[in-house]
Design a protein around this motif. Structure first.
Motif, PDB file in Angstrom:
ATOM      1  N   LEU A 260      31.716  69.422 -52.992  1.00 17.39           N
ATOM      2  CA  LEU A 260      32.479  69.403 -51.745  1.00 17.39           C
ATOM      3  C   LEU A 260      32.965  70.807 -51.411  1.00 17.39           C
ATOM      4  O   LEU A 260      32.945  71.228 -50.254  1.00 17.39           O
ATOM      5  N   ALA A 261      33.385  71.528 -52.440  1.00 19.94           N
ATOM      6  CA  ALA A 261      33.817  72.904 -52.229  1.00 19.94           C
ATOM      7  C   ALA A 261      32.665  73.769 -51.725  1.00 19.94           C
ATOM      8  O   ALA A 261      32.866  74.695 -50.931  1.00 19.94           O
ATOM      9  N   VAL A 338      39.081  77.830 -49.290  1.00 21.68           N
ATOM     10  CA  VAL A 338      38.649  76.435 -49.265  1.00 21.68           C
ATOM     11  C   VAL A 338      39.485  75.669 -50.280  1.00 21.68           C
ATOM     12  O   VAL A 338      39.699  76.153 -51.400  1.00 21.68           O
ATOM     13  N   ALA A 339      39.963  74.501 -49.885  1.00 18.78           N
ATOM     14  CA  ALA A 339      40.715  73.655 -50.814  1.00 18.78           C
ATOM     15  C   ALA A 339      40.215  72.225 -50.704  1.00 18.78           C
ATOM     16  O   ALA A 339      40.184  71.649 -49.612  1.00 18.78           O
ATOM     17  N   VAL A 340      39.808  71.676 -51.830  1.00 19.43           N
ATOM     18  CA  VAL A 340      39.331  70.294 -51.904  1.00 19.43           C
ATOM     19  C   VAL A 340      40.410  69.440 -52.549  1.00 19.43           C
ATOM     20  O   VAL A 340      40.964  69.807 -53.594  1.00 19.43           O
ATOM     21  N   VAL A 341      40.731  68.323 -51.909  1.00 20.55           N
ATOM     22  CA  VAL A 341      41.644  67.334 -52.492  1.00 20.55           C
ATOM     23  C   VAL A 341      40.929  65.995 -52.441  1.00 20.55           C
ATOM     24  O   VAL A 341      40.567  65.521 -51.360  1.00 20.55           O
ATOM     25  N   THR A 342      40.695  65.390 -53.610  1.00 27.05           N
ATOM     26  CA  THR A 342      40.108  64.049 -53.631  1.00 27.05           C
ATOM     27  C   THR A 342      41.156  63.066 -54.118  1.00 27.05           C
ATOM     28  O   THR A 342      42.014  63.402 -54.934  1.00 27.05           O
ATOM     29  N   SER A 343      41.067  61.845 -53.616  1.00 28.62           N
ATOM     30  CA  SER A 343      42.122  60.870 -53.873  1.00 28.62           C
ATOM     31  C   SER A 343      41.576  59.456 -53.728  1.00 28.62           C
ATOM     32  O   SER A 343      40.622  59.224 -52.976  1.00 28.62           O
ATOM     33  N   LYS A 344      42.191  58.530 -54.434  1.00 26.04           N
ATOM     34  CA  LYS A 344      41.829  57.115 -54.317  1.00 26.04           C
ATOM     35  C   LYS A 344      42.960  56.299 -53.701  1.00 26.04           C
ATOM     36  O   LYS A 344      43.059  55.095 -53.909  1.00 26.04           O
ATOM     37  N   ALA A 345      43.783  56.945 -52.901  1.00 27.57           N
ATOM     38  CA  ALA A 345      44.892  56.243 -52.243  1.00 27.57           C
ATOM     39  C   ALA A 345      44.400  55.584 -50.954  1.00 27.57           C
ATOM     40  O   ALA A 345      44.995  55.745 -49.879  1.00 27.57           O
ATOM     41  N   TYR A 346      43.320  54.831 -51.064  1.00 25.97           N
ATOM     42  CA  TYR A 346      42.706  54.232 -49.885  1.00 25.97           C
ATOM     43  C   TYR A 346      43.650  53.256 -49.191  1.00 25.97           C
ATOM     44  O   TYR A 346      44.306  52.434 -49.828  1.00 25.97           O
ATOM     45  N   ASN A 347      43.703  53.380 -47.871  1.00 24.59           N
ATOM     46  CA  ASN A 347      44.503  52.487 -47.014  1.00 24.59           C
ATOM     47  C   ASN A 347      46.003  52.545 -47.302  1.00 24.59           C
ATOM     48  O   ASN A 347      46.732  51.616 -46.939  1.00 24.59           O
TER      49      ASN A 347
END
Length: 368
Positions: A260-261, A338-347
């Motif tokens: 992604l980066a 560039v800053a990538v933040v991934t998360s599983k806080a869906y909805n």
């Protein structure tokens, strides 16, 4: 015995050890790495992210990767995240679809963003025929400003994405959407900034991906691998398809955090990754130009968001790929950041504010 119990209780009350900055690890993936401290970054601020993850200030974050002028300067994984995890970036995939549109135009497969949309689908005879639809262009989709009655933020909208997902033929669903009307409280295109009335429509992004498939005469995932992923050295990815087998350009693509980066760095560098011009600079410039006003606090390019964040006290434009759950690739071309933040806080209602908070309160405050 009482002393031992008291001492144990006191230990439990002690604050957690502060996070400590460690330079990223060099891997065989094409990335250069650097020690942020040597570049003048406030590494104590960067390391503070780990404390906020540990104390629950930020929830369900799985990774943060920061790139400064083509070098990874911070990389950390949380909550079962890891370097090989394929992150479901949801609607951040739309920005990838915009890149693929640009690649198809560069190859002469699509004339331009002004190409008539319905001309790509002469074999489909959708519901709600209307002569005004013949004026729809690919750019209308890229800017979320078509006249389809399609609004993912309105559960009553005919084109709400949840309605599309339960149908058998998504393309017919989207192309058959009715023309929307404008209630008295809605701003018409002629009265809107940039002359476009924004309405967030995943069905439109899906159709944009279908246009690329039709033009390239191959699956979206195959085209993406050829023109984007392989040139970037991305070898692990997952694309979804609709029930009728069309690549899902509207969401759900999965990439590793470092990959992604790479997408972000390529865009930050005007379409160039190291010695390879992956996308034309003119297309990247067009993607990162405001074409519609999405909200009072955000503009919209071609499937890219533009926000404003303070940097050393000055409000500064920041472009972003953005997806449900708080998945982001933030890009500041002028600073090569560039800053990538991934998360599983869906909805979750806190998902987007907390990921933007990580950029604002950690990454940007740590800048030299």
């Amino acid at each position: 015995m009482r002393f031992a119990i008291a001492a144990f209780a006191a230990c439990l009350a002690l604050p957690a050890l502060a996070g400590t900055y460690h330079p990223p690890e060099k891997r065989a993936d094409g990335w250069a790495v650097a020690d942020a401290a040597h570049l003048g970054w406030h590494t104590d601020v960067l390391a503070g992210l780990e404390d906020r993850i540990a104390d629950g200030t930020y929830k369900k974050i799985t990774s943060v990767v920061v790139v400064d002028h083509g070098r990874i300067v911070y990389e950390h994984y949380f909550n079962d995240g890891n370097p090989e995890l394929l992150n479901d970036i949801r609607s951040a995939s739309k920005s990838v679809t915009a890149m693929l549109v640009g690649a198809a135009i560069a190859k002469g497969l699509i004339p331009s963003v002004q190409a008539p949309l319905y001309a790509f689908f002469p074999d489909i005879h959708p519901a709600n025929p209307d002569p005004r639809k013949q004026a729809f262009t690919l750019e209308d989709l890229l800017t979320m400003s078509s006249l389809w009655e399609c609004d993912d933020e309105n559960q009553f909208s005919s084109g709400n994405e949840e309605r599309m997902y339960v149908t058998e033929r998504w393309l017919d669903f989207a192309l058959g959407l009715p023309i929307k009307g404008f209630a008295p409280w809605m701003t018409k295109p002629k009265d809107s900034p940039h002359g476009r009335s924004f309405s967030y429509c995943t069905a439109g992004a899906f159709v944009a991906g279908a246009v690329v498939e039709r033009a390239a005469k191959k699956p979206l995932s195959v085209f993406a691998a050829e023109v984007l992923e392989k040139p970037l050295g991305i070898v692990s990815v997952k694309w979804n398809t609709s029930p009728e087998g069309i690549g899902m350009g509207g969401g759900g693509t999965r990439y590793r955090s470092r990959d992604l980066a790479k997408l972000g760095q390529m865009v930050a560098n005007g379409g160039r990754w190291q010695d390879t011009q992956v996308l034309p600079k003119a297309w990247v410039d067009a993607m990162l130009t405001p074409h519609a006003q999405a909200r009072d606090d955000a503009d919209y390019g071609y499937f890219w968001w533009r926000f404003q964040f303070p940097i050393h006290g000055v409000d500064t434009p920041v472009w972003a790929m953005s997806g449900n759950g708080g998945n982001y690739v933030f890009v500041l071309p002028e600073r090569q950041l560039v800053a990538v933040v991934t998360s599983k806080a869906y909805n979750q209602s806190y998902a987007h504010p907390q990921s933007q908070g990580i950029l604002r309160d950690i990454v940007l405050k740590a800048l030299p």
